[in-house]
Design a protein around this motif. Structure first.
Motif, short mmCIF file in Angstrom:
data_model
loop_
_atom_site.label_atom_id
_atom_site.label_comp_id
_atom_site.label_asym_id
_atom_site.label_seq_id
_atom_site.Cartn_x
_atom_site.Cartn_y
_atom_site.Cartn_z
N MET A 112 52.50 47.05 38.11
CA MET A 112 51.16 46.83 38.94
C MET A 112 51.00 47.97 39.75
SD MET A 112 50.98 42.91 39.53
CE MET A 112 49.27 43.23 40.12
N ILE A 113 51.74 48.90 40.33
CA ILE A 113 51.17 49.90 41.05
C ILE A 113 50.27 51.04 40.50
CG2 ILE A 113 52.23 51.95 42.17
CD1 ILE A 113 54.91 50.44 42.58
N ALA A 114 50.59 51.01 39.26
CA ALA A 114 49.72 52.04 38.70
C ALA A 114 48.55 51.19 37.99
CB ALA A 114 50.43 52.59 37.32
N GLU A 115 48.33 50.12 38.12
CA GLU A 115 47.22 49.24 37.40
C GLU A 115 46.32 48.63 38.49
OE1 GLU A 115 46.16 48.60 34.54
OE2 GLU A 115 47.84 49.50 33.15
N LEU A 116 46.63 48.81 39.96
CA LEU A 116 46.02 48.16 40.96
C LEU A 116 44.59 48.46 41.13
CD1 LEU A 116 48.59 47.83 44.07
CD2 LEU A 116 47.70 45.98 42.73
N LYS A 117 44.10 49.60 41.01
CA LYS A 117 42.67 50.05 41.03
C LYS A 117 41.94 49.39 40.08
CE LYS A 117 39.97 53.77 41.69
NZ LYS A 117 39.72 55.47 41.68
N ARG A 118 42.52 49.31 38.69
CA ARG A 118 41.90 48.77 37.81
C ARG A 118 41.67 47.26 37.88
NH1 ARG A 118 42.86 45.97 33.15
NH2 ARG A 118 44.93 46.14 33.33
N LEU A 119 42.92 46.64 38.08
CA LEU A 119 42.80 45.09 38.38
C LEU A 119 42.08 44.53 39.40
CD1 LEU A 119 46.83 44.44 37.71
CD2 LEU A 119 45.04 43.90 36.21
N GLY A 137 39.18 45.61 39.98
CA GLY A 137 37.65 45.74 39.59
C GLY A 137 37.19 44.30 38.94
N ASN A 138 35.88 44.22 39.14
CA ASN A 138 35.23 43.06 38.91
C ASN A 138 35.27 42.53 37.47
OD1 ASN A 138 34.48 42.61 41.32
ND2 ASN A 138 32.51 43.60 41.25
N MET A 139 35.55 43.58 36.35
CA MET A 139 35.33 43.06 35.08
C MET A 139 36.80 43.35 34.38
SD MET A 139 32.19 42.02 34.62
CE MET A 139 32.10 41.99 32.98
N SER A 140 37.84 43.53 35.31
CA SER A 140 39.05 44.03 34.80
C SER A 140 39.70 43.02 33.61
CB SER A 140 40.12 44.36 35.91
OG SER A 140 40.24 43.37 36.51
N THR A 141 40.49 43.26 32.62
CA THR A 141 41.27 42.35 32.04
C THR A 141 42.88 42.19 32.66
OG1 THR A 141 41.76 44.19 30.42
CG2 THR A 141 39.85 42.76 29.83
N PRO A 142 43.36 41.04 32.59
CA PRO A 142 44.56 40.82 32.89
C PRO A 142 45.54 41.93 32.25
CG PRO A 142 43.49 38.83 32.31
CD PRO A 142 42.52 39.99 31.78
N GLY A 181 42.59 40.21 47.06
CA GLY A 181 43.78 40.97 46.78
C GLY A 181 45.30 40.27 46.44
N ARG A 182 44.93 38.92 46.11
CA ARG A 182 46.07 38.03 45.83
C ARG A 182 46.44 38.23 44.30
NH1 ARG A 182 43.55 34.19 49.12
NH2 ARG A 182 44.73 33.69 50.93
N VAL A 183 47.48 38.35 43.95
CA VAL A 183 47.95 38.52 42.41
C VAL A 183 48.05 36.88 41.73
CG1 VAL A 183 49.81 39.04 40.65
CG2 VAL A 183 49.49 40.58 42.61
N ARG A 184 47.27 36.72 40.50
CA ARG A 184 47.19 35.41 39.98
C ARG A 184 48.07 35.55 38.74
NH1 ARG A 184 45.60 31.81 43.68
NH2 ARG A 184 43.92 32.60 44.82
N ARG A 185 48.83 34.78 38.42
CA ARG A 185 49.76 34.77 37.31
C ARG A 185 49.65 33.64 36.33
NH1 ARG A 185 55.44 33.64 36.46
NH2 ARG A 185 55.34 32.56 38.49
N GLU A 186 49.28 33.83 35.18
CA GLU A 186 48.88 32.81 34.15
C GLU A 186 50.05 32.94 33.03
OE1 GLU A 186 45.77 31.40 30.56
OE2 GLU A 186 45.34 33.15 31.94
N LEU A 187 50.61 31.54 32.88
CA LEU A 187 52.02 31.34 32.20
C LEU A 187 51.51 31.13 30.75
CD1 LEU A 187 54.17 29.70 34.85
CD2 LEU A 187 54.25 32.03 34.41
#
Length: 217
Positions: free
Chosen positions: A161-168, A170-175, A189-195
């Protein structure tokens, strides 16, 4: 859709039951009854009969206003409850739980057959990237990957996620498809996790499609 809940008489049990009831109400569902059990008990028959309004007699059926039972339990209690649901002729009532109910390295998981629960790809993925990561961890730490597996998965995803934070953010980012689930970052800025969802079949978790309606065992 309405259901009933069963949880241990403990801080953990009360938190799980309350969180489930709150989230289910927000989704438009209804909890029509709830019960708790002593963490030291092994006999759930009376509790189940009272909660489900069954008699324990052949031909009796659970209450008509409950389409499922949600059970908060660790693996040993989960297996006992599932077995005693069968004994009370309520095995056809869908039983849902949290990931705590299933221990992949445990004994007697066939007693959980029919139970539906959410968990991370690290646990449920049989062949894909998560399975490859599990196998690599087992090779690196023989005999310890089961006990520490979830921690390995969280550490791996945190690094990715460190390398993906900027992309994530974004308003239109994919999980991000991670070992611990599908990861997204909300506006705060909270990480949401779907199981993922699975159902125990012959003692093994079998992946289910994303839930649109309550699946039947």
């Amino acid at each position: 859709i309405s259901g009933v809940t069963l949880a241990p008489r403990s801080d953990w049990g009360r938190r799980v039951q309350a969180a489930f009831a709150d989230e289910y109400a927000l989704a438009g569902g209804q909890i029509v009854d709830q019960a708790d059990y002593s963490p030291s008990t092994a006999d759930f028959n009376e509790i189940l009969r009272r909660l489900l309004r069954t008699t324990g007699q052949r031909g009796s059926s659970p209450r008509a206003d409950a389409q499922f039972v949600f059970v908060a339990a660790q693996p040993v209690h989960g297996r006992m409850i599932r077995t005693q649901l069968r004994f009370n002729y309520a095995s056809a009532l869908p039983m849902y739980s949290t990931s705590d109910v299933f221990d992949g390295a445990g004994q007697g998981n066939i007693d959980l057959d029919g139970v539906i629960f959410p968990d991370m790809p690290w646990v449920l993925d049989p062949y894909g990237p998560s399975a490859a990561a599990r196998e690599a961890a087992e090779r690196a730490w023989p005999g310890r990957s089961n006990a520490l597996g979830r921690l390995h998965a969280f550490g791996y995803d945190a690094f990715r996620m460190i390398a993906e934070l900027k992309r994530l953010r974004g308003n239109m980012s994919t999980p991000l498809p991670g070992l611990t689930g599908r990861l997204a970052v909300d506006a705060n800025g909270r990480v949401r996790r779907e199981l993922d969802w699975a159902q125990v079949v012959n003692g093994k978790p079998v992946s289910l499609p994303p839930p649109g309606a309550i699946p039947q065992p």
